[in-house]
Design a protein around this motif. Structure first.
Motif, PDB file in Angstrom:
ATOM      1  N   MET A   1     -93.801  -7.046 -57.673  1.00  0.00           N
ATOM      2  CA  MET A   1     -93.472  -6.030 -58.345  1.00  0.00           C
ATOM      3  C   MET A   1     -92.799  -6.538 -59.897  1.00  0.00           C
ATOM      4  O   MET A   1     -92.389  -7.542 -59.956  1.00  0.00           O
ATOM      5  CB  MET A   1     -92.095  -5.300 -57.847  1.00  0.00           C
ATOM      6  N   GLU A   2     -93.163  -5.763 -60.790  1.00  0.00           N
ATOM      7  CA  GLU A   2     -92.800  -6.416 -62.333  1.00  0.00           C
ATOM      8  C   GLU A   2     -91.481  -5.823 -62.451  1.00  0.00           C
ATOM      9  O   GLU A   2     -91.142  -4.652 -62.154  1.00  0.00           O
ATOM     10  CB  GLU A   2     -93.852  -5.767 -63.172  1.00  0.00           C
ATOM     11  N   SER A   3     -90.964  -6.625 -63.380  1.00  0.00           N
ATOM     12  CA  SER A   3     -89.394  -6.258 -63.682  1.00  0.00           C
ATOM     13  C   SER A   3     -89.690  -6.217 -65.083  1.00  0.00           C
ATOM     14  O   SER A   3     -89.958  -6.991 -65.970  1.00  0.00           O
ATOM     15  CB  SER A   3     -88.474  -7.188 -63.267  1.00  0.00           C
ATOM     16  N   TYR A   4     -89.072  -5.031 -65.749  1.00  0.00           N
ATOM     17  CA  TYR A   4     -89.217  -4.919 -67.422  1.00  0.00           C
ATOM     18  C   TYR A   4     -88.099  -4.142 -67.970  1.00  0.00           C
ATOM     19  O   TYR A   4     -87.339  -3.168 -67.084  1.00  0.00           O
ATOM     20  CB  TYR A   4     -90.496  -4.350 -67.780  1.00  0.00           C
ATOM     21  N   LEU A   5     -87.410  -4.257 -68.979  1.00  0.00           N
ATOM     22  CA  LEU A   5     -86.332  -3.670 -69.572  1.00  0.00           C
ATOM     23  C   LEU A   5     -86.800  -2.650 -70.463  1.00  0.00           C
ATOM     24  O   LEU A   5     -88.120  -2.581 -71.059  1.00  0.00           O
ATOM     25  CB  LEU A   5     -85.557  -4.543 -70.495  1.00  0.00           C
ATOM     26  N   HIS A   6     -86.198  -1.312 -70.531  1.00  0.00           N
ATOM     27  CA  HIS A   6     -86.753  -0.176 -71.385  1.00  0.00           C
ATOM     28  C   HIS A   6     -85.424   0.056 -72.409  1.00  0.00           C
ATOM     29  O   HIS A   6     -84.269  -0.266 -72.182  1.00  0.00           O
ATOM     30  CB  HIS A   6     -86.809   0.950 -70.518  1.00  0.00           C
ATOM     31  N   GLU A   7     -85.757   0.721 -73.337  1.00  0.00           N
ATOM     32  CA  GLU A   7     -84.728   0.836 -74.503  1.00  0.00           C
ATOM     33  C   GLU A   7     -83.802   1.968 -74.123  1.00  0.00           C
ATOM     34  O   GLU A   7     -82.776   1.575 -73.830  1.00  0.00           O
ATOM     35  CB  GLU A   7     -85.384   1.654 -75.766  1.00  0.00           C
ATOM     36  N   ASN A   8     -84.136   3.097 -73.291  1.00  0.00           N
ATOM     37  CA  ASN A   8     -83.150   4.067 -73.013  1.00  0.00           C
ATOM     38  C   ASN A   8     -83.805   5.052 -72.194  1.00  0.00           C
ATOM     39  O   ASN A   8     -84.483   6.046 -72.626  1.00  0.00           O
ATOM     40  CB  ASN A   8     -82.422   4.963 -74.318  1.00  0.00           C
ATOM     41  N   ASN A   9     -83.886   4.840 -70.598  1.00  0.00           N
ATOM     42  CA  ASN A   9     -84.480   5.728 -70.054  1.00  0.00           C
ATOM     43  C   ASN A   9     -83.662   6.407 -69.135  1.00  0.00           C
ATOM     44  O   ASN A   9     -83.918   7.002 -68.004  1.00  0.00           O
ATOM     45  CB  ASN A   9     -85.451   5.085 -69.097  1.00  0.00           C
ATOM     46  N   LEU A  10     -82.326   6.705 -69.522  1.00  0.00           N
ATOM     47  CA  LEU A  10     -81.352   7.311 -68.610  1.00  0.00           C
ATOM     48  C   LEU A  10     -81.844   8.897 -68.173  1.00  0.00           C
ATOM     49  O   LEU A  10     -81.358   9.251 -67.344  1.00  0.00           O
ATOM     50  CB  LEU A  10     -80.178   7.542 -69.279  1.00  0.00           C
ATOM     51  N   ALA A  11     -82.587   9.532 -69.185  1.00  0.00           N
ATOM     52  CA  ALA A  11     -83.376  10.898 -68.894  1.00  0.00           C
ATOM     53  C   ALA A  11     -84.220  10.631 -67.866  1.00  0.00           C
ATOM     54  O   ALA A  11     -84.132  11.787 -67.074  1.00  0.00           O
ATOM     55  CB  ALA A  11     -83.960  11.372 -70.217  1.00  0.00           C
ATOM     56  N   LYS A  12     -84.588   9.491 -67.347  1.00  0.00           N
ATOM     57  CA  LYS A  12     -85.329   9.634 -66.182  1.00  0.00           C
ATOM     58  C   LYS A  12     -84.753   9.559 -64.640  1.00  0.00           C
ATOM     59  O   LYS A  12     -85.237   9.539 -63.878  1.00  0.00           O
ATOM     60  CB  LYS A  12     -86.267   8.516 -66.134  1.00  0.00           C
ATOM     61  N   ILE A  13     -83.324   9.611 -64.905  1.00  0.00           N
ATOM     62  CA  ILE A  13     -82.523   9.463 -63.809  1.00  0.00           C
ATOM     63  C   ILE A  13     -82.629  10.647 -62.893  1.00  0.00           C
ATOM     64  O   ILE A  13     -82.666  10.652 -61.750  1.00  0.00           O
ATOM     65  CB  ILE A  13     -80.985   9.284 -63.977  1.00  0.00           C
ATOM     66  N   SER A  14     -83.052  11.887 -63.407  1.00  0.00           N
ATOM     67  CA  SER A  14     -83.388  12.985 -62.703  1.00  0.00           C
ATOM     68  C   SER A  14     -84.621  12.992 -61.695  1.00  0.00           C
ATOM     69  O   SER A  14     -84.626  13.810 -60.967  1.00  0.00           O
ATOM     70  CB  SER A  14     -83.416  14.266 -63.640  1.00  0.00           C
ATOM     71  N   GLN A  15     -85.472  12.105 -62.061  1.00  0.00           N
ATOM     72  CA  GLN A  15     -86.564  11.943 -61.261  1.00  0.00           C
ATOM     73  C   GLN A  15     -86.354  11.472 -59.695  1.00  0.00           C
ATOM     74  O   GLN A  15     -87.115  11.624 -58.853  1.00  0.00           O
ATOM     75  CB  GLN A  15     -87.818  10.977 -61.888  1.00  0.00           C
ATOM     76  N   PHE A  16     -85.127  10.658 -59.714  1.00  0.00           N
ATOM     77  CA  PHE A  16     -84.753  10.087 -58.574  1.00  0.00           C
ATOM     78  C   PHE A  16     -83.902  11.003 -57.648  1.00  0.00           C
ATOM     79  O   PHE A  16     -83.008  11.753 -58.157  1.00  0.00           O
ATOM     80  CB  PHE A  16     -84.070   8.842 -58.584  1.00  0.00           C
ATOM     81  N   ASP A  17     -84.483  10.595 -56.323  1.00  0.00           N
ATOM     82  CA  ASP A  17     -83.520  11.732 -55.198  1.00  0.00           C
ATOM     83  C   ASP A  17     -82.518  10.683 -54.784  1.00  0.00           C
ATOM     84  O   ASP A  17     -81.477  11.392 -54.263  1.00  0.00           O
ATOM     85  CB  ASP A  17     -84.697  11.842 -54.018  1.00  0.00           C
ATOM     86  N   ASN A  18     -82.723   9.507 -54.625  1.00  0.00           N
ATOM     87  CA  ASN A  18     -81.412   8.632 -53.836  1.00  0.00           C
ATOM     88  C   ASN A  18     -80.968   7.589 -54.924  1.00  0.00           C
ATOM     89  O   ASN A  18     -81.581   7.004 -55.739  1.00  0.00           O
ATOM     90  CB  ASN A  18     -82.413   7.841 -52.773  1.00  0.00           C
ATOM     91  N   ALA A  19     -79.770   7.086 -54.654  1.00  0.00           N
ATOM     92  CA  ALA A  19     -79.055   5.910 -55.455  1.00  0.00           C
ATOM     93  C   ALA A  19     -77.905   5.228 -54.552  1.00  0.00           C
ATOM     94  O   ALA A  19     -77.221   6.152 -53.760  1.00  0.00           O
ATOM     95  CB  ALA A  19     -78.448   6.543 -56.643  1.00  0.00           C
ATOM     96  N   VAL A  20     -78.091   3.900 -54.680  1.00  0.00           N
ATOM     97  CA  VAL A  20     -76.939   3.241 -54.025  1.00  0.00           C
ATOM     98  C   VAL A  20     -76.170   2.694 -55.067  1.00  0.00           C
ATOM     99  O   VAL A  20     -76.581   1.915 -56.212  1.00  0.00           O
ATOM    100  CB  VAL A  20     -77.615   2.114 -53.044  1.00  0.00           C
ATOM    101  N   PHE A  21     -74.834   2.729 -54.849  1.00  0.00           N
ATOM    102  CA  PHE A  21     -73.918   2.219 -56.009  1.00  0.00           C
ATOM    103  C   PHE A  21     -73.229   0.830 -55.399  1.00  0.00           C
ATOM    104  O   PHE A  21     -72.793   0.533 -53.979  1.00  0.00           O
ATOM    105  CB  PHE A  21     -72.632   2.977 -55.942  1.00  0.00           C
ATOM    106  N   TYR A  22     -73.119  -0.285 -56.014  1.00  0.00           N
ATOM    107  CA  TYR A  22     -72.677  -1.651 -55.510  1.00  0.00           C
ATOM    108  C   TYR A  22     -71.712  -1.909 -56.913  1.00  0.00           C
ATOM    109  O   TYR A  22     -71.686  -1.792 -57.980  1.00  0.00           O
ATOM    110  CB  TYR A  22     -73.762  -2.612 -55.885  1.00  0.00           C
ATOM    111  N   CYS A  23     -70.662  -2.598 -56.157  1.00  0.00           N
ATOM    112  CA  CYS A  23     -69.373  -3.098 -56.839  1.00  0.00           C
ATOM    113  C   CYS A  23     -69.663  -4.589 -56.910  1.00  0.00           C
ATOM    114  O   CYS A  23     -70.258  -5.032 -55.977  1.00  0.00           O
ATOM    115  CB  CYS A  23     -68.092  -2.618 -56.627  1.00  0.00           C
ATOM    116  N   ILE A  24     -69.369  -5.324 -57.928  1.00  0.00           N
ATOM    117  CA  ILE A  24     -69.130  -6.737 -58.086  1.00  0.00           C
ATOM    118  C   ILE A  24     -67.870  -7.092 -57.791  1.00  0.00           C
ATOM    119  O   ILE A  24     -67.087  -6.944 -58.804  1.00  0.00           O
ATOM    120  CB  ILE A  24     -69.997  -7.280 -59.475  1.00  0.00           C
ATOM    121  N   ASN A  25     -67.377  -7.973 -56.805  1.00  0.00           N
ATOM    122  CA  ASN A  25     -66.159  -8.242 -56.487  1.00  0.00           C
ATOM    123  C   ASN A  25     -65.868  -9.373 -57.662  1.00  0.00           C
ATOM    124  O   ASN A  25     -66.419  -9.944 -58.172  1.00  0.00           O
ATOM    125  CB  ASN A  25     -65.827  -8.416 -54.949  1.00  0.00           C
TER     126      ASN A  25
END
Length: 137
Positions: A1-25
């Motif tokens: 899988m390729e990894s790449y950065l984007h300028e600002n794709n926060l609008a694409k969040i609505s395309q996703f059904d699932n999300a998992v939240f992680y905190c950094i201790n």
């Protein structure tokens, strides 16, 4: 899988059904928190959501580093948002998250319509036959 950065794709969040939240201790370890629901986009690269639970040992944190992993079966890519999070309502486990940067994994979808593909095919094929008639070969 390729990894790449984007300028600002926060609008694409609505395309996703699932999300998992992680905190950094405090030991810089990624701790899975839970599933995310009711994601809302806010101004200034902030999002707001509710988490299913929060680790008991980490409840006294006010502001912490975090990651949000977004995915959906069938999409050719997924996103990871990195940033800072804080609770706005600890009783409801409501979190605000300031996105510092985003990563996308996979390939961003490119919309190719059948009509455009067929038009391009017949256009190039027509040019090929026209050149054959003109050159006699």
């Amino acid at each position: 899988m390729e990894s790449y950065l984007h300028e600002n794709n926060l609008a694409k969040i609505s395309q996703f059904d699932n999300a998992v939240f992680y905190c950094i201790n405090s030991s810089s370890q990624r701790v899975p928190v839970g599933m995310v629901k009711n994601i809302r986009l806010l101004a200034d690269n902030k999002i707001e959501f509710e988490v299913s639970h929060f680790p008991v040992l980490e409840n006294n944190w006010n502001v912490f580093a975090a990651e949000l992993h977004l995915y959906k079966k069938g999409l050719p890519f997924n996103m990871t948002l990195h940033g800072t999070a804080w609770f706005i309502n600890p009783n409801e486990l409501k979190v605000q998250f300031k996105v510092l940067y985003e990563e996308c994994f996979g390939q961003m979808e490119t919309r190719v319509s059948l009509q455009n593909s067929l038009a391009e095919f017949f256009s190039t094929t027509g040019m090929f036959f026209k050149k054959m008639l003109i050159t006699g070969f």
